[in-house]
Design a protein around this motif. Structure first.
Motif, PDB file in Angstrom:
ATOM      1  N   LEU A  67      20.592 -12.225 -12.071  1.00  0.00           N
ATOM      2  CA  LEU A  67      21.199 -13.466 -12.552  1.00  0.00           C
ATOM      3  C   LEU A  67      20.126 -14.407 -13.091  1.00  0.00           C
TER       4      LEU A  67
ATOM      5  N   LYS B 237      19.139 -13.204 -16.521  1.00  0.00           N
ATOM      6  CA  LYS B 237      20.162 -13.512 -17.537  1.00  0.00           C
ATOM      7  C   LYS B 237      20.138 -14.992 -17.910  1.00  0.00           C
ATOM      8  N   LEU B 238      19.793 -15.847 -16.947  1.00  0.00           N
ATOM      9  CA  LEU B 238      19.778 -17.294 -17.193  1.00  0.00           C
ATOM     10  C   LEU B 238      18.409 -17.776 -17.673  1.00  0.00           C
TER      11      LEU B 238
ATOM     12  N   LYS C  63      19.352 -22.554  -6.119  1.00  0.00           N
ATOM     13  CA  LYS C  63      20.751 -22.629  -6.581  1.00  0.00           C
ATOM     14  C   LYS C  63      21.316 -21.226  -6.781  1.00  0.00           C
TER      15      LYS C  63
ATOM     16  N   THR D 208      21.779 -19.383  -3.510  1.00  0.00           N
ATOM     17  CA  THR D 208      22.958 -19.892  -2.796  1.00  0.00           C
ATOM     18  C   THR D 208      24.237 -19.334  -3.421  1.00  0.00           C
ATOM     19  N   MET D 209      24.273 -19.306  -4.754  1.00  0.00           N
ATOM     20  CA  MET D 209      25.466 -18.777  -5.436  1.00  0.00           C
ATOM     21  C   MET D 209      25.672 -17.310  -5.092  1.00  0.00           C
TER      22      MET D 209
ATOM     23  N   GLY E 219      27.688 -17.161  -1.828  1.00  0.00           N
ATOM     24  CA  GLY E 219      28.927 -17.104  -2.596  1.00  0.00           C
ATOM     25  C   GLY E 219      29.402 -15.678  -2.774  1.00  0.00           C
ATOM     26  N   TYR E 220      28.941 -15.052  -3.840  1.00  0.00           N
ATOM     27  CA  TYR E 220      29.526 -13.771  -4.224  1.00  0.00           C
ATOM     28  C   TYR E 220      29.386 -12.677  -3.159  1.00  0.00           C
TER      29      TYR E 220
END
Lengths: 266, 266
Positions: A49, A52-53, A72, A75-76, A80-81
């Motif tokens: 990720l 990609k960002l 960030k 944490t995502m 999250g996922y």
């Protein structure tokens, strides 16, 4: 005293990256009747990720720096996922579970790492009082399986990235005051290997003296050293049993039907 | 019966996008002594992330389609970054809280939306038995503030994106059997406006008859209609009190010191 068994099961990154293996692993653990806690790391998803960002990942002496953008992303991905994917799959297998970061219910409070020369960024280090064991005990009494990710907090509003092996270790030591704890490190290899490139060279049992010899001889690989240091520390601090094993052999270990794993002994 | 008060506080997207306002809001709610549940939506972060990752966001009839990539992003942003950021900030303000998706502890189980002509993708709709009220009651008895995001699950391993207003509404109705529930929709406007462009045209109280007249006259804006339909439904199903207010006026509402808000009455 402490005759209620509790398993702390750490699942490593490679097993998370492969959704097929993860699904199989979760189907297996959902059948375990002994109360357990699942601790998970991150795998490649966070790195992918960030790439990609276009968020550059800085490494100093081989250690990743967790800057403001990277915490960030961590944490995502972790809280999250990955965490919610695991919980949803456990629910599918009728194992009632609850996904938690260290901030939730003040479960794990850490301290931002201070280093004389390197700024590691938003990385949290554990200490003896980090774990809120009363809350964990409540969840277990409520027949809920905690699924704990590697995001902790400093108590002052800052989320911190924390090593998942260290979290599993800290949970095991803290909960050893209340339970008979087994700590299981599940990953993609069959155990600690005497020849890193030969997956069948599993060291069946490893005591501290043997470990020090293998370390001296340079036989145990670099990434395994902190994990094993943690293991011997946990054994000295009341943890009952430690296994290092392939994620797909979790039931073989627990049911004593497949002995291809490493048992860490004092 | 039902004399223990409980607040369900929904915070909207715009208040989440602005970190400064979010911090102020959380400092304010942390001082509330009545038990409460916080429900949050997503804000622009998920849209921004999808754009950065070049994941096209498909809209049909103005409704967003949640495809496989979009549910991943929603889970990362809502259940990961936003949820844990809110929990860490509440912990900073000494309000012990716990972030939860609908999958956690099987809190909210929904059904994938079936529509005769449009495939909305991974969107979950609530029903009367969606909410696990026993678990919420346990958390409140344990003095924990639930912080609930808009990701639910279908019980079969699939995460589903769910409207946060609808979640707040379902929680309020379900918990009305156990508590005297106030449902507070906090957003960026002072309340329901009679002139959408004039922030001072707040309708102080609104009953169902007045609402139907304003709907007929086209005075209430499109986005507000489903929210208000939900509100009247909640009042008819045992919810005690409903307010629509600016997030920064939460203490003004609760302490009865600032009356610039809309109260929904039967």
């Amino acid at each position: 005293m402490n005759n209620q068994k509790l398993l702390i099961i750490k699942i490593g990154g490679n097993s998370i990256d492969n959704q097929f293996e993860l699904v199989q692993f979760l189907e297996a653990v959902a059948t375990i009747s002994t109360p357990f806690i699942l601790v998970h790391g991150g795998g490649k998803l966070a790195t992918d990720l960030a790439e990609k960002l276009n968020i550059p990942q800085q490494l100093i002496d081989g250690r990743r720096i967790t800057d403001a953008e990277t915490i960030k992303i961590a944490t995502m991905v972790y809280a999250g996922y990955i965490n919610k994917n695991i919980v949803a799959l456990l629910q599918k297998n009728k194992k009632n579970s609850i996904g938690l970061s260290g901030a939730d219910a003040n479960l794990i409070q850490t301290t931002k790492r201070i280093h004389p020369t390197i700024d590691y960024g938003f990385v949290g280090d554990l200490n003896a009082t980090s774990v809120n064991i009363d809350f964990i005990e409540n969840l277990i009494n409520f027949s809920l399986t905690p699924v704990i990710n590697a995001i902790t907090h400093d108590g002052n509003g800052q989320l911190l990235n924390t090593n998942a092996d260290s979290i599993a270790n800290a949970l095991a030591i803290s909960l050893a005051s209340k339970y008979e704890v087994s700590l299981l490190y599940c990953f993609e290899k069959k155990g600690v290997l005497s020849e890193p490139s030969n997956d069948d060279s599993v060291i069946t049992t490893l005591n501290h003296q043997q470990f020090e010899q293998l370390r001296k001889d340079g036989i145990i690989s670099k990434g395994m050293l902190p994990k094993l240091d943690n293991c011997f520390n946990a054994l000295q601090n009341g943890v009952n049993e430690i296994g290092i094993l392939k994620a797909t052999n979790i039931l073989g270990f627990l049911n004593n039907t497949n002995h291809e794993y490493t048992r860490i002994i004092k």
